[in-house]
Design a protein around this motif. Structure first.
Motif, short mmCIF file in Angstrom:
data_model
loop_
_atom_site.label_atom_id
_atom_site.label_comp_id
_atom_site.label_asym_id
_atom_site.label_seq_id
_atom_site.Cartn_x
_atom_site.Cartn_y
_atom_site.Cartn_z
N VAL A 1 37.45 35.30 45.46
CA VAL A 1 36.58 36.25 46.13
C VAL A 1 35.12 35.95 45.80
CG1 VAL A 1 38.19 38.16 46.33
CG2 VAL A 1 36.94 37.84 44.19
N PHE A 2 34.23 36.54 46.61
CA PHE A 2 32.80 36.40 46.43
C PHE A 2 32.34 37.58 45.58
CE2 PHE A 2 28.33 36.41 47.62
CZ PHE A 2 28.04 35.07 47.82
N ALA A 3 32.28 37.38 44.26
CA ALA A 3 32.04 38.52 43.37
C ALA A 3 31.29 38.10 42.12
CB ALA A 3 33.37 39.16 42.97
N GLU A 4 30.58 39.04 41.54
CA GLU A 4 29.98 38.84 40.23
C GLU A 4 31.08 38.84 39.17
OE1 GLU A 4 27.02 38.06 39.59
OE2 GLU A 4 25.67 38.84 41.13
N TRP A 5 30.80 38.23 38.02
CA TRP A 5 31.83 38.07 36.99
C TRP A 5 32.29 39.42 36.43
CZ3 TRP A 5 31.16 39.87 32.01
CH2 TRP A 5 29.86 40.25 31.65
N ASP A 6 31.42 40.43 36.48
CA ASP A 6 31.78 41.72 35.87
C ASP A 6 32.12 42.79 36.93
OD1 ASP A 6 29.23 41.97 36.92
OD2 ASP A 6 28.39 43.02 35.18
N THR A 7 32.59 42.37 38.07
CA THR A 7 32.96 43.32 39.12
C THR A 7 34.02 44.30 38.63
OG1 THR A 7 33.78 43.55 41.39
CG2 THR A 7 34.75 41.80 40.08
N THR A 8 33.97 45.52 39.13
CA THR A 8 34.99 46.52 38.80
C THR A 8 35.82 46.89 40.02
OG1 THR A 8 33.41 48.34 39.18
CG2 THR A 8 33.63 47.50 36.91
N ASP A 9 35.58 46.24 41.16
CA ASP A 9 36.41 46.45 42.34
C ASP A 9 37.80 45.89 42.04
OD1 ASP A 9 37.73 45.23 44.79
OD2 ASP A 9 36.21 46.46 45.76
N ALA A 10 38.83 46.73 42.16
CA ALA A 10 40.17 46.38 41.65
C ALA A 10 40.71 45.08 42.22
CB ALA A 10 41.15 47.52 41.93
N HIS A 11 40.69 44.93 43.56
CA HIS A 11 41.33 43.73 44.10
C HIS A 11 40.49 42.48 43.86
CE1 HIS A 11 38.72 44.73 47.49
NE2 HIS A 11 39.15 43.73 48.21
N PHE A 12 39.19 42.64 43.64
CA PHE A 12 38.37 41.51 43.20
C PHE A 12 38.71 41.14 41.75
CE2 PHE A 12 34.46 41.32 46.18
CZ PHE A 12 35.28 41.43 47.29
N VAL A 13 38.91 42.16 40.93
CA VAL A 13 39.29 41.93 39.53
C VAL A 13 40.60 41.16 39.45
CG1 VAL A 13 40.05 43.07 37.41
CG2 VAL A 13 38.02 43.91 38.61
N TRP A 14 41.56 41.51 40.29
CA TRP A 14 42.85 40.81 40.25
C TRP A 14 42.67 39.32 40.53
CZ3 TRP A 14 45.34 44.94 43.95
CH2 TRP A 14 45.48 46.14 43.23
N HIS A 15 41.84 39.00 41.52
CA HIS A 15 41.55 37.59 41.81
C HIS A 15 40.94 36.90 40.59
CE1 HIS A 15 42.48 36.88 46.05
NE2 HIS A 15 42.07 38.11 46.31
#
Length: 240
Positions: free
Chosen positions: A46-60
């Motif tokens: 995913v396109f995300a920062e390392w400390d994301t708290t969005d659940a499905h981004f965290v799973w990735h």
């Protein structure tokens, strides 16, 4: 059994499903790849920062870390939102393009460009691409800009309607009732919440490594919409 499934396989492409089962499934695959002697895993994240708290981004991101800890050479692809939402979940209806995060911009990438990058990385192998993060966000647009592009491409007057977080909750409830995984689908509510409160403002970034990998430009949103013009026109005229 899993090891036998990968017998003779040198490189693996990992694209997870839209389900919380992605965690167990990905771990099982990585473990089997380790046992089978796979040399390279290319994973679509995913396109995300390392400390994301969005659940499905965290799973990735947890899957990414497990791949890295396996000792197998890896390459992570980080696509932003797929352009095929314009011909799928967010296709215009009743001359209206619907969005849910106000005037916030999001970066887009064509799914066929993700596939082309993945194929090239797999073909080249770990000697060139091991340990690399490739970011795929080609063009950043908000709902009004997308509706304007759709109008230009189709020749129709397509307006933008923002239904906000509550409208998105209703969309998710509808998807779950149609069989979507409730954990994964519900995680998207947090995505929209964080888009609206600014925690995921990085989703508006353009960060495009595709030309470096493929030696050509990435597909633009206008090009994608033009290729799918007939489908957009047919759907936009649908009054349902």
């Amino acid at each position: 059994m899993e090891k036998l499934a990968l017998a003779g396989v040198d490189r693996v492409f990992l694209l997870t499903g839209y389900s919380v089962a992605m965690l167990t499934q990905s771990k099982t695959l990585v473990d089997a790849a380790k046992k089978a002697g796979v040399s390279h895993i290319v994973h679509v994240g995913v396109f995300a920062e390392w400390d994301t708290t969005d659940a499905h981004f965290v799973w990735h991101q947890m899957i990414e870390k497990y791949i890295e800890a396996s000792g197998i050479a890896w390459t992570h692809l980080h696509p932003n939102m797929f352009m095929n939402v314009f011909t799928g979940l967010y296709i215009p209806k009743n001359f209206t393009y619907t969005t849910y995060w106000g005037d916030r911009r999001v970066g887009y990438i064509a799914p066929e460009d993700i596939a082309a990058v993945a194929a090239k990385v797999l073909f080249d192998g770990p000697a060139r691409h091991a340990g690399q993060h490739y970011w795929l966000s080609v063009e950043s647009l908000n709902g009004e800009e997308i509706a304007a592009l759709m109008s230009e491409v189709t020749g129709l007057e397509i307006r933008c309607e923002d239904k906000g977080l509550e409208g998105f909750r209703q969309l998710i409830d509808s998807l779950i009732s149609q069989g979507a995984d409730s954990w994964y689908a519900s995680a998207n509510i947090d995505f929209v919440t964080q888009m609206l409160d600014g925690r995921m403002s990085y989703m508006s970034m353009v960060q495009n490594d595709l030309p470096y990998i493929l030696g050509r430009p990435a597909k633009t949103v206008r090009e994608y919409l033009t290729e799918n013009k007939s489908a957009l026109i047919a759907s936009a005229k649908n009054l349902q």
